[in-house]
Design an enzyme around this catalytic site. Sequence first.
Site, mmCIF file in Angstrom:
data_model
loop_
_atom_site.group_PDB
_atom_site.id
_atom_site.type_symbol
_atom_site.label_atom_id
_atom_site.label_comp_id
_atom_site.label_asym_id
_atom_site.label_seq_id
_atom_site.Cartn_x
_atom_site.Cartn_y
_atom_site.Cartn_z
ATOM 1 N N HIS A 52 0.853 -1.189 0.000
ATOM 2 C CA HIS A 52 0.000 0.000 0.000
ATOM 3 C C HIS A 52 0.889 1.238 0.000
ATOM 4 O O HIS A 52 2.050 1.196 0.418
ATOM 5 C CB HIS A 52 -0.905 0.020 1.221
ATOM 6 N N GLU A 54 0.902 3.823 1.892
ATOM 7 C CA GLU A 54 1.372 4.221 3.213
ATOM 8 C C GLU A 54 2.566 3.379 3.666
ATOM 9 O O GLU A 54 3.530 3.902 4.231
ATOM 10 C CB GLU A 54 0.249 4.076 4.250
ATOM 11 N N CYS A 82 -6.342 1.743 5.887
ATOM 12 C CA CYS A 82 -6.957 0.491 6.307
ATOM 13 C C CYS A 82 -6.361 0.078 7.660
ATOM 14 O O CYS A 82 -5.474 0.745 8.191
ATOM 15 C CB CYS A 82 -6.699 -0.590 5.267
ATOM 16 N N CYS A 85 -2.461 -0.572 7.486
ATOM 17 C CA CYS A 85 -1.671 0.657 7.403
ATOM 18 C C CYS A 85 -1.772 1.474 8.690
ATOM 19 O O CYS A 85 -0.779 2.042 9.150
ATOM 20 C CB CYS A 85 -2.105 1.482 6.196
#
Length: 190
Positions: A52, A54, A82, A85
């Site tokens: 992801h 992040e 999410c 993260c």
Amino acid sequence: MGDADFMQEALEQARKAAAVGEVPVGAVVVRRGQVIASGRNAPIDSHDPTAHAEIAALRAAAQVVGNYRLDDCELFVTLEPCAMCSGAMLQARLRRVVYGAPDPKTGAAGSVINLFAQAPLNHQTALQGGVLAAECSALLQNFFRLRRTEQRHASQISHPLRDDALRTPDNAFNGLPDYPWMPNYLSNLP
């Protein structure tokens, strides 16, 4: 530079993700008013469910700082983080997390759950949502609208059913006694 400026830099990362077919999410890590790292979504390209935006930005920032603790840093991300993260952000001990668009399906900063509001955790990270939310949301909505249009178009071009659903495989006829015919199929579905 202010929050909107840093979010614009995260949006640029999100556009880069979209350009290569990834869900358009981008992130930047800021330390003492300077962007020190950036990341964009790359789970498809890297075959990595943890890739992801992040996580990529946190990893890059930790390398720059030389420490996994980023307590004097802020992270700006175009979509509400999410649970994975959010957990990584809390482990990094970020000072603050700023996100753009809310995520009503998997958001762990208030939309579905709020991991940042858990008082028993040993670190508290400040949280702010809604920075350039309309622009962040529009980028995501346009990406998925285009993807749905492409999928509809592709399904209209190809047959509605796979070949293995329409015909018996050739190897099913191998070794049949008194069956001298060669396979002959006609594909004329509309």
